[in-house]
Design an enzyme around this catalytic site. Structure first.
Site, PDB file in Angstrom:
ATOM      1  N   HIS A  94      47.535   1.653  -3.595  1.00  0.00           N
ATOM      2  CA  HIS A  94      47.160   2.250  -4.878  1.00  0.00           C
ATOM      3  C   HIS A  94      46.706   1.159  -5.832  1.00  0.00           C
ATOM      4  O   HIS A  94      47.359   0.116  -5.970  1.00  0.00           O
ATOM      5  CB  HIS A  94      48.331   3.011  -5.490  1.00  0.00           C
ATOM      6  CG  HIS A  94      47.995   3.635  -6.813  1.00  0.00           C
ATOM      7  ND1 HIS A  94      47.086   4.663  -6.929  1.00  0.00           N
ATOM      8  CD2 HIS A  94      48.402   3.339  -8.077  1.00  0.00           C
ATOM      9  CE1 HIS A  94      46.970   5.002  -8.195  1.00  0.00           C
ATOM     10  NE2 HIS A  94      47.751   4.205  -8.922  1.00  0.00           N
ATOM     11  N   SER A  95      45.570   1.396  -6.495  1.00  0.00           N
ATOM     12  CA  SER A  95      45.020   0.486  -7.499  1.00  0.00           C
ATOM     13  C   SER A  95      44.742  -0.880  -6.852  1.00  0.00           C
ATOM     14  O   SER A  95      43.982  -0.948  -5.886  1.00  0.00           O
ATOM     15  CB  SER A  95      45.974   0.385  -8.694  1.00  0.00           C
ATOM     16  OG  SER A  95      45.348  -0.220  -9.793  1.00  0.00           O
ATOM     17  N   MET A  96      45.334  -1.962  -7.337  1.00  0.00           N
ATOM     18  CA  MET A  96      45.153  -3.247  -6.670  1.00  0.00           C
ATOM     19  C   MET A  96      45.500  -3.148  -5.194  1.00  0.00           C
ATOM     20  O   MET A  96      44.859  -3.778  -4.337  1.00  0.00           O
ATOM     21  CB  MET A  96      46.007  -4.329  -7.322  1.00  0.00           C
ATOM     22  CG  MET A  96      45.871  -5.705  -6.663  1.00  0.00           C
ATOM     23  SD  MET A  96      47.033  -6.961  -7.270  1.00  0.00           S
ATOM     24  CE  MET A  96      48.526  -6.476  -6.387  1.00  0.00           C
ATOM     25  N   SER A 122      43.699   4.536  -2.909  1.00  0.00           N
ATOM     26  CA  SER A 122      44.067   5.381  -4.049  1.00  0.00           C
ATOM     27  C   SER A 122      43.860   4.651  -5.374  1.00  0.00           C
ATOM     28  O   SER A 122      44.225   3.481  -5.518  1.00  0.00           O
ATOM     29  CB  SER A 122      45.545   5.798  -3.912  1.00  0.00           C
ATOM     30  OG  SER A 122      46.018   6.418  -5.088  1.00  0.00           O
TER      31      SER A 122
END
Length: 258
Positions: A94-96, A122
């Site tokens: 998720h994200s990074m 994500s």
């Protein structure tokens, strides 16, 4: 399965599942920790064994230097995963964690000849989509805190605690530097399908930017859009976990039930 102490620092196996047909390596967001992924591990076990990644510089690794480049983080994760590659592996980030999962997938592909069975990306725009914006990691502490509050991914009690902030800000700043300075090799492609998950009101990722993940795979790319912002998955965890289980069931015979 025996792992070294060094690998145990990186890999958290909250729910050992020796009979599972597949492992899901789960990588948290900037400033996040392996414990954020505990509910995912609990929900998918015992049919999927989740390996949650703990980055240096936080929680029980808070005394270690923060790694502030995606390449260094990906190298560390890849080396830690070597003892766990006796079963098929999928990746979720998720994200990074999404771009880090992509880079770990490329390392699996080029260094072992075995790409992941699927990447779940994500809350992050495609690696090729770079925005011209002021980097969060260059802001003062107040500026970094404003960004965390804007994304609604941190407990407000933590952001307002002057004793806790010195413990979390170095990791947050290092993670932001890693992802904000990350640039991918445009000629590389992952030989694995990608499922992209995003919120329809995520300030970090437009739906168009999410669809560009298709540029980074030689296989299919499926985009799923949920109501919500950057941390849409907090409100849609059950649906996301069900989707992951269903995709892994399709990918690996004898894998999790849909």
């Amino acid at each position: 399965m025996t792992a070294t102490l060094e690998n145990d620092l990186w890999v958290r196996r909250f729910h050992p599942s020796p009979a599972s047909a597949i492992r899901l390596v789960a990588l948290p967001h900037a400033g996040g920790s392996a414990s954020y992924l505990f509910p995912v591990s609990r929900a998918l076990s015992p049919t999927v064994e989740v390996l949650a990644i703990q980055y240096p510089g936080r929680q029980d690794r808070r005394h270690e230097p923060v790694l502030d480049s995606v390449a260094d983080l990906a190298d560390g994760v890849f080396e830690a995963l070597r003892p766990w590659l006796d079963r098929p592996v999928a990746l979720f980030g998720h994200s990074m964690g999404a771009v880090l999962a992509y880079e770990v997938g490329l390392r699996l592909q080029t260094r072992t000849g075995q790409p992941p069975v699927r990447l779940f990306a994500s809350g992050r725009r495609a690696p090729s989509r770079v925005r011209d914006e002021r980097y969060v990691h260059t802001r003062d502490d107040a500026g970094v805190l404003r960004e965390l509050a804007r994304l609604s991914g941190s407990d407000p009690r933590v952001l307002g605690d002057p004793e806790l902030l010195p413990m979390i800000l170095p990791a947050v700043r290092g993670d932001y530097k890693a992802v904000e300075t990350y640039r991918t090799d445009p000629d590389q492609r992952l030989d694995a399908p990608i499922t992209v998950l995003t919120g329809d009101a995520d300030p970090m990722t437009t739906v168009d930017e999410a669809h560009d993940w298709a540029r980074h795979t030689t296989a299919e790319c499926d985009v799923r859009v949920y109501p919500g912002g950057h941390f849409y998955l907090n409100d849609h965890a059950a649906d996301v976990i069900k989707l992951i289980g269903a995709e892994l069931h399709r990918a690996v015979p004898g894998g999790p039930a849909a």
